[in-house]
Design a protein around this motif. Structure first.
Motif, PDB file in Angstrom:
ATOM      1  N   PHE A  54       8.305   3.389  -5.603  1.00 30.02           N
ATOM      2  CA  PHE A  54       8.724   3.510  -4.254  1.00 30.02           C
ATOM      3  C   PHE A  54      10.133   4.952  -4.611  1.00 30.02           C
ATOM      4  CE2 PHE A  54       6.964  -0.890  -3.323  1.00 30.02           C
ATOM      5  CZ  PHE A  54       7.499  -0.640  -1.820  1.00 30.02           C
ATOM      6  N   LYS A  55      10.376   4.797  -5.898  1.00 30.68           N
ATOM      7  CA  LYS A  55      11.992   5.657  -6.354  1.00 30.68           C
ATOM      8  C   LYS A  55      10.972   7.369  -6.287  1.00 30.68           C
ATOM      9  CE  LYS A  55      15.263   7.006  -9.082  1.00 30.68           C
ATOM     10  NZ  LYS A  55      15.545   8.236  -9.200  1.00 30.68           N
ATOM     11  N   LYS A  56       9.806   7.913  -7.010  1.00 31.64           N
ATOM     12  CA  LYS A  56       9.254   8.875  -6.409  1.00 31.64           C
ATOM     13  C   LYS A  56       8.514   9.127  -5.934  1.00 31.64           C
ATOM     14  CE  LYS A  56       8.189   9.295 -12.252  1.00 31.64           C
ATOM     15  NZ  LYS A  56       7.137   8.970 -12.620  1.00 31.64           N
ATOM     16  N   GLY A  57       8.059   8.550  -5.052  1.00 34.11           N
ATOM     17  CA  GLY A  57       7.633   8.492  -3.851  1.00 34.11           C
ATOM     18  C   GLY A  57       8.153   8.454  -3.329  1.00 34.11           C
ATOM     19  N   TRP A 104      16.213   1.751  -3.859  1.00 31.71           N
ATOM     20  CA  TRP A 104      16.307   2.878  -4.626  1.00 31.71           C
ATOM     21  C   TRP A 104      18.004   3.996  -4.859  1.00 31.71           C
ATOM     22  CZ3 TRP A 104      16.672   8.103  -4.440  1.00 31.71           C
ATOM     23  CH2 TRP A 104      15.838   8.772  -4.336  1.00 31.71           C
ATOM     24  N   MET A 105      17.884   4.275  -3.001  1.00 34.82           N
ATOM     25  CA  MET A 105      18.879   4.838  -3.055  1.00 34.82           C
ATOM     26  C   MET A 105      20.380   4.245  -3.494  1.00 34.82           C
ATOM     27  SD  MET A 105      18.894   7.495  -0.267  1.00 34.82           S
ATOM     28  CE  MET A 105      17.725   8.829  -0.265  1.00 34.82           C
ATOM     29  N   LEU A 113       3.853   4.915  -3.629  1.00 36.33           N
ATOM     30  CA  LEU A 113       4.054   4.012  -2.560  1.00 36.33           C
ATOM     31  C   LEU A 113       3.036   2.657  -2.783  1.00 36.33           C
ATOM     32  CD1 LEU A 113       5.692   5.031   0.860  1.00 36.33           C
ATOM     33  CD2 LEU A 113       6.423   4.973  -1.381  1.00 36.33           C
ATOM     34  N   THR A 114       1.408   3.334  -2.297  1.00 35.14           N
ATOM     35  CA  THR A 114       0.082   2.529  -2.576  1.00 35.14           C
ATOM     36  C   THR A 114       0.433   2.249  -3.800  1.00 35.14           C
ATOM     37  OG1 THR A 114      -1.130   4.482  -3.474  1.00 35.14           O
ATOM     38  CG2 THR A 114      -0.773   3.803  -0.986  1.00 35.14           C
ATOM     39  N   ILE A 115       1.027   2.584  -4.589  1.00 37.61           N
ATOM     40  CA  ILE A 115       1.077   2.374  -5.839  1.00 37.61           C
ATOM     41  C   ILE A 115       2.093   1.703  -6.668  1.00 37.61           C
ATOM     42  CG2 ILE A 115      -1.477   3.127  -7.114  1.00 37.61           C
ATOM     43  CD1 ILE A 115       0.801   5.654  -8.948  1.00 37.61           C
ATOM     44  N   ARG A 116       2.989   0.792  -5.832  1.00 38.46           N
ATOM     45  CA  ARG A 116       4.482   0.586  -6.351  1.00 38.46           C
ATOM     46  C   ARG A 116       5.831   1.840  -7.105  1.00 38.46           C
ATOM     47  NH1 ARG A 116       4.160  -6.353  -7.263  1.00 38.46           N
ATOM     48  NH2 ARG A 116       3.462  -5.459  -5.509  1.00 38.46           N
TER      49      ARG A 116
END
Length: 391
Positions: free
Chosen positions: A196-199, A232-233, A191-194
């Motif tokens: 969002f999908k993998k995080g 993303w979901m 999340l800190t590196i943007r």
């Protein structure tokens, strides 16, 4: 302080709520939160005897918290006393005890240095404890503590270096609990590196088994999970994994804007969605040390999601009807759509003469064909340049 055994939960050190309070205090736009943040920060520093961390804050910005003048000398004295005890125990253990007792003392000293916010000495002590500790579970906990030090001081290199180490150790035989906690650490870093999908995938996967309370409390975990997944979901999964999730539903009553964000997008209630998105931005994105750098990006992506969802249902819509659906004025809608269309983020055009938004539908085969042609052109250009070099 005794070192935690393999089966015990890791200590919540360093206290990751404190740099969050520093972030709030450093942001003039969050002035209404400053008093509470300053109070929590000073109390946390005093409770954990954080003289080294207080020195860092006073050096960087003396007026940030303005503690009592006697606080720093008191904490320094407490640190010196406690560290002297550890050193005496270590000497005694080296003279008359075994490797297990020495390892326990080294881990306890490393934990204390971590707790007080002494970055340099804590990292050195943690590395030494890692070297001297035989148990796999305890070694995993030490590496995860190093990662938390990285989170605390926003040291990305420290995080990215040690997350793979923790993953490797867990693959060697780490237990189920540590494997699940690692998902939360990895998800938070993504999340800190943007990403969002993998995080979000990692966080939602750890939702029903969350135990990483040393990183954040459960409500905060659910909040960042919902926020990261919404961008993303797929719509059907929003219903299944967020709206109907019992773990998330138990937190929704305390976070009504999050519930509204999910349900209004799913139910195509776009005016309510825009209102909840604005509330989430003000209450959860901008005040967050982790999410604030991505607030504008997130809000833009969520607007694109809602526009695309509405436009997918129609070949064309009047601009007025879109304004009514989203509860905004025509000037905002026209400007917002125009920017997103010109950036290639929306497949539609605006007929300003007739005040109509027309959807451009591209099927998957055409999109794949265009991608192949584009990649083919790039390959031919590369081959052409290569041939000139060879000749």
């Amino acid at each position: 302080m005794s070192a935690p055994a393999d089966e015990e939960a890791p200590l919540p050190i360093p206290n990751l709520s404190l740099p969050q309070q520093v972030f709030v205090l450093s942001n003039p736009a969050l002035s209404e939160r400053h008093e509470a943040a300053r109070k929590e920060l000073i109390e946390g520093i005093e409770k954990d005897e954080m003289a080294p961390y207080l020195e860092i804050l006073l050096s960087a910005s003396p007026s940030l918290i303005s503690p009592d003048a006697a606080l720093l000398p008191k904490l320094i004295a407490a640190n010196e006393t406690e560290l002297a005890k550890f050193d005496a125990k270590l000497v005694e253990a080296e003279e008359s005890m075994g490797e297990t007792e020495i390892s326990d003392i080294l881990r306890a000293k490393a934990a204390y240095l971590t707790k007080i916010g002494d970055k340099t000495r804590s990292l050195a002590a943690l590395e030494l404890a890692l070297e001297k500790t035989p148990g796999l579970g305890a070694r995993i906990d030490i590496v995860l503590t190093i990662v938390r030090v990285g989170f605390f001081f926003n040291d990305i290199e420290l995080i990215t270096t040690n997350l793979p180490k923790a993953s490797k150790l867990i693959d060697e035989g780490g237990d189920w609990d540590r494997r699940n906690r690692l998902k939360v650490y990895q998800g938070l870093h993504l999340l800190t590196i943007r990403d969002f999908k993998k995080g979000g995938e990692l966080l939602i996967d750890a939702l029903s088994t969350f135990t990483a309370s040393e990183l954040m409390d459960y409500d905060s975990f659910v909040t960042v999970t919902v926020i990261s997944c919404m961008v993303w979901m797929e719509r059907v999964d929003i219903k299944k994994k967020i709206i109907n999730s019992p773990e998330i539903r138990q937190v929704f009553p305390t976070q009504p804007a999050l519930e509204s964000l999910a349900t209004s997008l799913y139910n195509c209630e776009y005016a309510a969605f825009f209102q909840s998105l604005a509330t989430v931005e003000q209450n959860h994105l901008i005040p967050s040390r982790v999410l604030s750098p991505h607030a504008r990006y997130y809000v833009r992506e969520m607007r694109i999601r809602s526009y695309s969802q509405l436009l997918e249902s129609y070949r064309s819509l009047t601009l007025d009807s879109m304004c009514r659906a989203f509860g905004v004025g025509p000037e905002f809608m026209d400007n917002d759509l125009s920017r997103l269309i010109s950036a290639g983020r929306l497949n539609c055009t605006i007929d300003k003469v007739n005040g109509v938004v027309e959807t451009n539908r591209r099927d998957k085969k055409n999109a794949q064909y265009e991608q192949v042609v584009k990649q083919g052109d790039l390959l031919l250009n590369s081959l052409s340049k290569l041939s000139k070099v060879i000749v």
